[in-house]
Structures are given as C-alpha cells and as structure tokens.
Design an enzyme around this catalytic site. Structure first.
Site, short mmCIF file in Angstrom:
data_model
loop_
_atom_site.label_atom_id
_atom_site.label_comp_id
_atom_site.label_asym_id
_atom_site.label_seq_id
_atom_site.Cartn_x
_atom_site.Cartn_y
_atom_site.Cartn_z
N HIS A 117 -14.07 -8.91 -1.51
CA HIS A 117 -13.98 -7.44 -1.49
C HIS A 117 -13.69 -7.00 -2.92
O HIS A 117 -13.04 -7.73 -3.68
CB HIS A 117 -12.80 -7.08 -0.57
CG HIS A 117 -12.64 -5.61 -0.29
ND1 HIS A 117 -12.03 -4.77 -1.18
CD2 HIS A 117 -13.00 -4.86 0.77
CE1 HIS A 117 -12.02 -3.55 -0.67
NE2 HIS A 117 -12.59 -3.57 0.51
N ASP A 195 -6.84 -13.67 -0.30
CA ASP A 195 -6.92 -12.35 0.31
C ASP A 195 -7.00 -12.54 1.83
O ASP A 195 -8.05 -12.89 2.36
CB ASP A 195 -8.15 -11.63 -0.23
CG ASP A 195 -8.37 -10.27 0.42
OD1 ASP A 195 -7.58 -9.91 1.32
OD2 ASP A 195 -9.33 -9.59 0.04
N GLN A 198 -8.57 -9.75 6.05
CA GLN A 198 -9.42 -9.83 7.24
C GLN A 198 -9.09 -11.05 8.09
O GLN A 198 -9.73 -11.27 9.11
CB GLN A 198 -10.91 -9.91 6.84
CG GLN A 198 -11.46 -8.68 6.17
CD GLN A 198 -11.59 -7.49 7.11
OE1 GLN A 198 -11.46 -7.61 8.33
NE2 GLN A 198 -11.86 -6.34 6.56
N LYS A 221 -4.94 -3.08 8.88
CA LYS A 221 -6.04 -3.85 9.49
C LYS A 221 -5.53 -4.72 10.63
O LYS A 221 -6.30 -5.44 11.26
CB LYS A 221 -6.72 -4.72 8.44
CG LYS A 221 -7.53 -3.92 7.43
CD LYS A 221 -8.36 -4.84 6.56
CE LYS A 221 -8.84 -4.16 5.31
NZ LYS A 221 -9.95 -3.23 5.55
N CYS A 360 -17.78 -2.32 0.08
CA CYS A 360 -16.92 -2.70 -1.06
C CYS A 360 -17.09 -4.16 -1.41
O CYS A 360 -16.12 -4.84 -1.75
CB CYS A 360 -15.45 -2.40 -0.78
SG CYS A 360 -15.12 -0.70 -0.41
C1 LIG Z 1 -11.27 -8.67 2.61
C2 LIG Z 1 -10.60 -7.40 2.17
N1 LIG Z 1 -9.77 -7.42 1.14
C3 LIG Z 1 -9.12 -6.32 0.72
C4 LIG Z 1 -9.32 -5.11 1.33
C5 LIG Z 1 -8.62 -3.91 0.80
O1 LIG Z 1 -7.71 -3.46 1.71
P1 LIG Z 1 -6.92 -2.09 1.44
O2 LIG Z 1 -7.97 -1.04 1.31
O3 LIG Z 1 -6.07 -1.92 2.63
O4 LIG Z 1 -6.16 -2.29 0.18
C6 LIG Z 1 -10.19 -5.04 2.40
C7 LIG Z 1 -10.42 -3.72 3.06
O5 LIG Z 1 -11.50 -3.38 3.48
C8 LIG Z 1 -10.84 -6.20 2.84
O6 LIG Z 1 -11.71 -6.17 3.86
#
Ligand SMILES: Cc1ncc(COP(=O)(O)O)c(C=O)c1O
Ligand SMILES: [Zn+2]
Lengths: 403, 147
Positions: A117, A195, A198, A221, A360
């Site tokens: 992401h 990260d 997800q 999430k 993203c």
């Molecule tokens: C894999 C992953 N990492 C990071 C994020 C970023 O999350 P946040 O927008 O809550 O900071 C997302 C959000 O879509 C994501 O899917």
C-alpha cells in the site's frame, strides 16, 4: 454459518438491501464496540495521566487496559511496546521519520515489495531519496502472485537497513511467509517493518513466531473506530528512537534549556490521544476473538470463493486469483470491456459497495499491467445473498454496456 | 422509464467510449497538456493546432472510464474549428453546468454535448466528465502563443 452476524452491525441493519463489500477499505462497527465506547464517554471520561482524581484514574485504566489487551492480541510480551497512533499510515511515517532517519545513510538500501500500500511505500521512497539511499522493489511470482522469495533473497544485502513488507496485500490478499522474511533480515542485519493492516482483521497474530522489529495496524479495518492505529516496536528500538512529535504527555522534565523525554510508549504519544479509539479496539478484539478467527476465515473465504466460482460461470470477468489462493476475503476482478470505475458506479447504483481504482497500490497495479481494478472484499457480516447481488450487479453492468 | 443510470450510459456515450474520435498525430502542436484524475486513474492527453486564434486541429487521447473517454471524444469533435475565445467560454459553461453551480441554457449546445447531462446525477463522476475540458482549458491558457 455466520450469517447471523449481520444483525450485530447497526449500519447494515439500518440500510436494508445494502451489500457492503468494501471491508478492506474500512469495516463496519458492531453494536458492542459502539456501546462500550459510548459507555466509556458516559461514565469514565477525563483526560488521562493528568487528573489526580478518580475519574481520570478510571479513564487512564481503560486506556491502559486496551494497551495490555492489544499486546496480548498480537503476542507482544510487553504492553510498553504498543504505541498508539492515528492509523497504520501514521505508524509507518513514525518509523521512517525516527528509526529510518537514524539508521539509513547514503548508499544504504531499503527493500520493499511491489504490493505495498502507498502507506508502506512512499515514506520509504521519500526517506531513500532524502538520504541518497537505494529503494529496491521486490516483485511477485507472475504465476502465483505470491511474493517472489528468490528475488527478495537476492535483493537483500549487507547494506539493507529495512525490509518493509505487507502481511496481506489489500488488492490481491497475498500473504507472504513472514518467518522467511525475518530470517533473511536477520541474516543481513536489516530491520523488518510489517504492515498488518489487512492481516489482523482475519488472523490471530502471534509476533513471537516471526519476531518482527516493527509492525503496524489500523483499528478501523478490524471493527474499531476510525482514527486509531497501532505501532508495535521492539522495546530496545523504541527506547533508542528519538520522539516523532514533541509536546505534552511525552516529556519527563522540561526546563527552559532542556527537555528529557518520557519512556516509551509515552515518548511517542504527544498530546491528548484518542481514548475512545483505544477503548473501541479493546472491544473489537474481544468481539473478534469471541467469534474466533478460524470461523471468520472460513466464512469470508467461502463467500469470496463462491463469488469467484459464479464469476467464472458467467464469463467476461477477469479474475486475478486462482481459487485456492483467495485469502483475507479479497477478490479483485475486472469486467471485460468496462472500466472499473463504471463497474463500481453501476454496482453502487444498486447499493452494492465495492472499491475501484488503484487501491493506493499503484506500483502493484502497474506490475499487473492494469490501469485499475475492482475489488470486492468480504467479511464476517456478508452473506450468500451479498454474493448473489454482486453477480447480479455485474450482469447488469454487462447489460448496460451491451456486452 | 429511463433510469438515471441509463441516462448517463446512453448509447451515444457508449459509442464515443467504444470508438473515441480524434486521437491522432498533429502536424504542428501549438499547445499540449495532460490531465489526470487520481480517483479512477483517468488520463487524458490533449494537443491542438491553431491558426489566428482558431483551433484548426485537436487530438484528444484518453485512457480512462466511459464517461471521461466519451467526454473527451465529444469535446474533440466540438472544439475543432472553434475560436480559442469561444472555446474558453464553452468550457466555463460546461463546467458550471456539470457542477450544477448555476443555470446554464444547454438547448443550443450540440446534441452530443447535451448527452453528457446524465452525469449530473452521479456527483463523483462529474470529475471524469470534466477532466478533458479542464485539461483543454489549461492547454489553451498556458501554452498558446498567438501567431
Ligand atoms: C495494506 C494496507 N496498509 C496500510 C493501509 C493504510 O491504512 P490507514 O489508511 O488506516 O492508515 C491500508 C489501508 O487501506 C492498507 O490496506
Ligand atoms: Zn473516470
């Protein structure tokens, strides 16, 4: 059968006929999470760590009980290794701006994967640019769309300072072998940043099995309120890192000449935090563990595979995952000859909520040779009826476009 | 009954989406601009040729959704042969109309342009329809050198 869980979610109850297939963007909130958070504000709210009165003590107790519960949930030994942030994005920026700033020098290397992401891509790209370091991007196996471990192995050298890797791709659902990644990192002396945004909505996480240096997640999430996230850092790292922001709540002693900082995690929690966020994540973890992650996975995977099967029968739908590689409730697809944004508009018109675009994750979309994709993401509150409505929506899309 | 969806995705729009007009090389490019819509990744590349304040040729190449592609294609047909001045006025009107900012009389617009009206019921798609127009506006503003 988990279909009865839909009724735990007021948004779904209040919007009959809504098919919500965008949980990978953000999940809906169960009533119990909303109620426990509401109760905190009705009975126990005051600023934390400051008031010498009982109400503030209770607020602080709830806030810190959440930290203990979150540490337990991810398998961290010390609650002090849990830093509260606004979201996964802020957690990642914090790491890059503190540890990254200290550890990365000119000529060093940072390794990321192509499926990150942007939140776990751009901060590293920017840090590398600022420091004159090299950003290496590891691809996926074209056949399986799993992380190319051979490529990762050859990308990691003695100059690698960080390996930054998602635990579940928000577009493909791909989950790399975390233990293998950490093994490579330890061999080269690199720090790992995982990260888990997800991953945690779908799995029991136990970091003691792969020993990451850093790990991040977002509460929203996984059924908690939006605006509350977590940074896990190994205690020795958190102790060595400079603060990210300075001000109240994070100091030990301030004189006109000099300030000494509080111990972690307070060192990284400047200013009055989002207490309700912590309470909500505590409640969300209780709710999820009470259902059990095996059941959650079984349910969402069954629905995602059912949709996959029906798409295959329908034809004219491009599917990116092999059925046995559908994970984390994520099903990316495209409708032949129709732009994903048009698909999402037609589905949206039928109250079927999906995400379309680059998610993203532009490096990944480019790697996949697409301009954009549609993503249906399934979670505990989805039903077979949602699958049927998704299929009907895609049929309607084909009709509108005379395909 | 035509639904708002059918009204947006009417056959004329779909035809321009399937067969976008006027994406071609120009002999002399007097102005060029690229536009990008991060929401759905729409990308439009506009080039034009002008003579005495009149657009003599225009190329509009779009990679994007049906609405953006059709809008760009329809626009390319309409702008060819128009004066720069007229074009700037029309762009302002199209923007105001699609955004619903004020009443705009569209009965004298070409039929193809009127076909974009269905977008107004889908607020987040208005950006898609506008992208070629705002990009053309920038191309004209920034890069035209009076001959
Ligand atoms: C894999 C992953 N990492 C990071 C994020 C970023 O999350 P946040 O927008 O809550 O900071 C997302 C959000 O879509 C994501 O899917
Ligand atoms: Zn568009």
């Amino acid at each position: 059968m988990l279909e009865r869980f839909r009724k735990d979610f007021p948004v779904l109850e209040n919007n009959p006929g809504l098919t919500y297939l965008d949980s990978a963007a953000s999940t809906q909130k169960p009533a119990v999470v909303l109620e426990k958070t509401d109760r905190f504000y009705r009975f126990d709210y005051a600023n934390i760590h400051r008031g010498i009165y009982r109400l503030s003590e209770r607020a602080t107790a709830s806030y810190e009980a959440a930290r203990k519960r979150i540490a337990e949930f991810i398998g961290a030994a010390a609650p002090e290794s849990i830093v509260y942030t606004r979201n996964a994005t802020e957690s990642l920026n914090l790491i890059a701006a503190t540890m990254g700033e200290q550890a990365v020098q000119k000529g060093d290397e940072i390794v990321v994967t192509v499926m990150e992401h942007h939140a776990n891509f751009v901060p590293w790209q920017q840090l590398a640019a600022k420091k004159g370091a090299i950003l290496k991007v590891v691809g996926l196996d074209r056949e399986t769309l799993e992380l190319d471990m051979t490529a990762l192995e050859s990308a990691v050298t003695g100059k690698t300072r960080f390996i930054c890797c998602t635990m579940a791709s928000n577009v493909l659902g791909t989950t790399p072998d975390m233990a293998e990644v950490t093994k490579l990192a330890k061999k080269s002396g690199a720090l790992t940043v995982f990260d888990a945004a997800q991953f945690v909505p779908h799995h029991k996480l136990d970091i003691s099995t792969f020993d990451p240096d850093f790990l991040v997640l977002s509460g929203h999430k996984m059924l908690a309120l939006d605006g509350f996230g977590i940074l896990y850092g190994k205690p020795e790292h958190l102790a060595a890192m400079p603060p990210y922001m300075t001000g109240g709540d994070m100091i030990e002693n301030v004189t006109i000449k000099k300030t000494t900082y509080a111990e972690p995690p307070q060192k990284f929690e400047a200013g009055t935090p989002f207490m309700g966020g912590a309470v909500s994540l505590h409640a969300a973890i209780d709710y999820l563990e009470n259902i059990g992650f095996d059941r959650i996975q079984a349910h969402e995977t069954r629905l995602a595979k059912l949709a996959d099967e029906k798409f295959r029968a329908l034809g004219k739908v491009k599917l990116y995952r092999k059925p046995d590689r559908i994970h984390n409730g994520i099903l990316p697809f495209n409708v032949e000859g129709v732009h994903p944004h048009d698909v999402a508009t037609i589905l949206g018109d039928m109250d079927i909520c999906v995400r379309a675009g680059h998610h993203c994750a532009q490096p990944l979309i480019r790697f996949m040779d697409e301009m954009a994709m549609v993503r249906a993401s399934f979670y505990i509150y989805n039903t077979e009826e949602d699958v049927d409505r998704l299929i009907a929506g895609v049929k309607k899309t084909l009709e509108v476009f005379h395909k | 009954m035509t639904t708002p969806l059918d009204n947006m995705y009417r056959d004329l729009i779909l035809d321009h989406y399937e067969h976008p007009r006027n994406c071609h090389e120009l002999k002399n490019t007097d102005g060029t601009e690229e536009g990008y819509n991060p929401l759905c990744g729409d990308h439009v590349d506009i080039k034009f040729e002008q003579d005495n304040g009149k657009i003599t040729d225009i190329s509009v190449c779009t990679k994007g959704c049906a609405i953006c592609t059709a809008s760009g294609s329809i626009m390319s047909d309409i702008l060819k042969g128009r004066s720069v001045e007229e074009t700037e006025k029309l762009v302002t009107e199209v923007k105001a109309y699609l955004k619903g900012e004020r009443d705009v009389e569209i009965s004298n617009w070409p039929e193809t342009l009127q076909a974009l009206s269905g977008v107004r019921k889908f607020p987040i798609r208005i950006k898609c329809a506008l992208l070629p127009w705002t990009t053309a506006e920038l191309a004209l503003k920034k890069q035209i050198k009076p001959k």
